[in-house]
Design a protein around this motif. Structure first.
Motif, PDB file in Angstrom:
ATOM      1  N   LEU A 170     117.729  21.065  58.812  1.00  0.00           N
ATOM      2  CA  LEU A 170     116.892  21.820  58.925  1.00  0.00           C
ATOM      3  C   LEU A 170     116.038  23.116  58.444  1.00  0.00           C
ATOM      4  N   LEU A 171     117.215  23.744  57.307  1.00  0.00           N
ATOM      5  CA  LEU A 171     117.019  24.879  56.587  1.00  0.00           C
ATOM      6  C   LEU A 171     115.894  24.243  55.532  1.00  0.00           C
ATOM      7  N   ALA A 172     115.448  22.916  55.169  1.00  0.00           N
ATOM      8  CA  ALA A 172     114.896  22.695  53.827  1.00  0.00           C
ATOM      9  C   ALA A 172     113.621  21.675  54.310  1.00  0.00           C
ATOM     10  N   GLU A 173     113.559  22.212  56.111  1.00  0.00           N
ATOM     11  CA  GLU A 173     112.337  22.054  56.543  1.00  0.00           C
ATOM     12  C   GLU A 173     111.500  23.419  56.943  1.00  0.00           C
ATOM     13  N   ILE A 174     112.423  24.616  57.343  1.00  0.00           N
ATOM     14  CA  ILE A 174     111.920  25.162  57.285  1.00  0.00           C
ATOM     15  C   ILE A 174     111.484  26.220  55.802  1.00  0.00           C
ATOM     16  N   THR A 175     112.052  26.053  55.222  1.00  0.00           N
ATOM     17  CA  THR A 175     111.153  26.032  54.299  1.00  0.00           C
ATOM     18  C   THR A 175     110.516  25.533  53.201  1.00  0.00           C
ATOM     19  N   TYR A 176     110.357  24.538  53.851  1.00  0.00           N
ATOM     20  CA  TYR A 176     109.149  23.821  53.189  1.00  0.00           C
ATOM     21  C   TYR A 176     107.783  24.178  54.105  1.00  0.00           C
ATOM     22  N   PHE A 177     107.772  24.336  55.939  1.00  0.00           N
ATOM     23  CA  PHE A 177     106.954  24.251  56.493  1.00  0.00           C
ATOM     24  C   PHE A 177     106.255  25.342  57.036  1.00  0.00           C
ATOM     25  N   THR A 178     107.411  27.027  56.642  1.00  0.00           N
ATOM     26  CA  THR A 178     106.498  28.394  56.925  1.00  0.00           C
ATOM     27  C   THR A 178     105.463  28.271  56.606  1.00  0.00           C
ATOM     28  N   GLY A 224     111.568  28.430  64.207  1.00  0.00           N
ATOM     29  CA  GLY A 224     112.723  28.540  62.721  1.00  0.00           C
ATOM     30  C   GLY A 224     110.600  28.946  61.706  1.00  0.00           C
ATOM     31  N   CYS A 225     109.828  28.200  61.806  1.00  0.00           N
ATOM     32  CA  CYS A 225     108.734  28.764  60.745  1.00  0.00           C
ATOM     33  C   CYS A 225     108.369  29.563  61.683  1.00  0.00           C
ATOM     34  N   LEU A 226     108.309  29.188  63.322  1.00  0.00           N
ATOM     35  CA  LEU A 226     107.111  30.713  63.529  1.00  0.00           C
ATOM     36  C   LEU A 226     107.870  32.125  63.015  1.00  0.00           C
ATOM     37  N   VAL A 227     109.038  31.653  63.167  1.00  0.00           N
ATOM     38  CA  VAL A 227     109.701  33.165  63.471  1.00  0.00           C
ATOM     39  C   VAL A 227     109.548  33.719  61.745  1.00  0.00           C
ATOM     40  N   ALA A 238     100.062  36.279  48.644  1.00  0.00           N
ATOM     41  CA  ALA A 238      99.586  35.468  49.511  1.00  0.00           C
ATOM     42  C   ALA A 238      98.503  34.488  48.609  1.00  0.00           C
ATOM     43  N   LYS A 239      98.410  34.200  47.691  1.00  0.00           N
ATOM     44  CA  LYS A 239      97.540  33.207  46.591  1.00  0.00           C
ATOM     45  C   LYS A 239      98.805  32.238  46.055  1.00  0.00           C
ATOM     46  N   PHE A 240      99.988  32.749  46.527  1.00  0.00           N
ATOM     47  CA  PHE A 240     101.200  31.504  45.957  1.00  0.00           C
ATOM     48  C   PHE A 240     101.054  30.624  47.361  1.00  0.00           C
ATOM     49  N   ILE A 241     101.100  31.346  48.751  1.00  0.00           N
ATOM     50  CA  ILE A 241     101.528  29.829  49.870  1.00  0.00           C
ATOM     51  C   ILE A 241     100.430  29.176  49.559  1.00  0.00           C
ATOM     52  N   ASP A 242      99.289  29.206  49.065  1.00  0.00           N
ATOM     53  CA  ASP A 242      98.227  28.273  49.026  1.00  0.00           C
ATOM     54  C   ASP A 242      98.715  27.121  48.711  1.00  0.00           C
ATOM     55  N   VAL A 243      99.594  28.116  47.001  1.00  0.00           N
ATOM     56  CA  VAL A 243      99.779  27.102  45.871  1.00  0.00           C
ATOM     57  C   VAL A 243     100.800  26.330  46.471  1.00  0.00           C
ATOM     58  N   PHE A 244     101.754  27.121  47.417  1.00  0.00           N
ATOM     59  CA  PHE A 244     102.897  26.644  47.529  1.00  0.00           C
ATOM     60  C   PHE A 244     102.479  24.564  49.008  1.00  0.00           C
ATOM     61  N   LEU A 245     101.981  24.409  49.226  1.00  0.00           N
ATOM     62  CA  LEU A 245     101.222  24.014  50.430  1.00  0.00           C
ATOM     63  C   LEU A 245     100.664  22.957  49.831  1.00  0.00           C
ATOM     64  N   SER A 246     101.033  22.838  48.326  1.00  0.00           N
ATOM     65  CA  SER A 246     100.240  21.496  47.412  1.00  0.00           C
ATOM     66  C   SER A 246     102.200  20.600  47.160  1.00  0.00           C
ATOM     67  N   GLY A 297      99.363  27.100  64.061  1.00  0.00           N
ATOM     68  CA  GLY A 297     100.224  26.304  62.824  1.00  0.00           C
ATOM     69  C   GLY A 297     101.775  25.393  63.648  1.00  0.00           C
ATOM     70  N   GLY A 298     101.764  26.149  64.586  1.00  0.00           N
ATOM     71  CA  GLY A 298     103.412  25.218  64.882  1.00  0.00           C
ATOM     72  C   GLY A 298     103.703  23.897  65.503  1.00  0.00           C
ATOM     73  N   SER A 299     102.275  23.937  66.006  1.00  0.00           N
ATOM     74  CA  SER A 299     101.605  22.675  66.080  1.00  0.00           C
ATOM     75  C   SER A 299     101.273  21.393  65.199  1.00  0.00           C
ATOM     76  N   LEU A 300     100.670  22.088  64.020  1.00  0.00           N
ATOM     77  CA  LEU A 300     100.941  21.334  62.983  1.00  0.00           C
ATOM     78  C   LEU A 300     102.484  21.423  61.413  1.00  0.00           C
ATOM     79  N   VAL A 301     102.948  22.246  62.168  1.00  0.00           N
ATOM     80  CA  VAL A 301     103.909  21.948  62.313  1.00  0.00           C
ATOM     81  C   VAL A 301     105.340  21.101  62.775  1.00  0.00           C
ATOM     82  N   LEU A 302     104.834  21.204  64.239  1.00  0.00           N
ATOM     83  CA  LEU A 302     105.744  20.044  64.952  1.00  0.00           C
ATOM     84  C   LEU A 302     105.332  18.697  64.644  1.00  0.00           C
TER      85      LEU A 302
END
Length: 284
Positions: free
Chosen positions: A158-166, A81-84, A105-113, A214-219
């Motif tokens: 599944l929804l929560a993990e896809i939301t967080y790890f995308t 789900g994260c890959l798609v 794009a900048k917010f994505i960097d903040v979201f990672l924290s 990215g997929g390997s890290l998320v896995l």
């Protein structure tokens, strides 16, 4: 009388000679700290897991097999789900001009924290049993309860993990797209290629290394996720980290908890090794 040619001092002549302890001695303090803080506790976990019959009992239990299956299925499903979703969103941000694209794009960097439980808590406010969606439904229809109860099921996890790890997939993709030669896109477009074909034949091949990294890290991260499963309150969803918590804290069966932990660590280290190989080839 002829003057003697000046002698140019080399680095070995002017540099101060090293004195004191050998260089390897200076590596001992950080190694000692690492051993005390990480390696020693890990060794205790491995030692505890070697209790007589511990591995046989755990591997023979239905709870372990179900937890292992649930962990793998959730991790693979979340990664897919994260890959798609990540590829689609990264395409839009990188190639579809819209106001605020750079801020996104900048917010994505903040979201990672952000901590994972924060995303789960936000979803509970929206889709929980007493969340906004159910509250709006009961206000409009006058029903006793709302229809949204999926957060306490595997679909909610599944929804929560896809939301967080995308965003962990989007970050390397955006970096890869920024290095893509736009002349290729212009040539393909001038030759009459449609957007779907350009994505499939031009963009996707360039994005495959970043997708793999990215997929390997998320896995790896999904296999070890504990906070999301705990905060969703999914009682029927038991992953390997949740099984470790249950065995150690609720049942005080430390030998079984250590066995599960060792299995989880072995899987994670193996996948992390794969992630490092893929990242190296992708230049991440």
């Amino acid at each position: 009388m002829t003057a003697e040619p000046a002698t140019v001092a080399g680095p070995s002549d002017t540099a101060p000679r090293a004195t004191g302890l050998p260089a390897w001695v200076w590596s001992l303090p950080p190694v000692a700290v690492l051993g005390l803080v990480f390696l020693y506790p890990l060794a205790l976990v491995v030692q505890e897991s070697l209790a007589p019959g511990a591995y046989a009992d755990v591997f023979a239990s239905e709870a372990f097999r179900e937890a292992l299956t649930t962990t793998v299925l959730l991790a693979v499903g979340s990664t897919a789900g994260c890959l798609v979703l990540g590829f689609t969103l990264a395409l839009i941000i990188a190639f579809v001009p819209f106001p605020g694209g750079r801020a996104v794009a900048k917010f994505i960097d903040v979201f990672l924290s952000f901590p994972s439980f924060l995303i789960t808590l936000a979803l509970l406010f929206v889709y929980g049993n007493v969340g906004m969606a159910n509250g709006l439904w009961t206000d409009v229809t006058g029903a006793a309860g709302g229809p949204f109860h999926f957060l306490t099921t595997p679909w909610g996890v599944l929804l929560a993990e896809i939301t967080y790890f995308t965003p962990f997939v989007m970050r390397p993709l955006l970096a890869a797209f920024s290095q893509l030669d736009t002349a290729q896109l212009e040539v393909a477009s001038s030759l009459g290629a449609r957007p779907a074909r350009i994505v499939r034949q031009v963009i996707l091949p360039e994005a495959l290394p970043a997708l793999a990294a990215g997929g390997s890290l998320v896995l790896v991260m999904c296999l070890n996720e504990f906070g999301i499963v705990l905060f969703t309150g999914a009682k029927g969803v038991t992953t390997l980290p949740m099984l470790v918590y249950s065995k150690a804290i609720l049942e005080s069966d430390y030998a079984a908890a250590c066995v599960v932990a060792v299995v989880n660590v072995a899987i994670s280290v193996g996948l992390y090794g794969l992630y490092r190989v893929v990242s190296k080839r992708a230049g991440a």
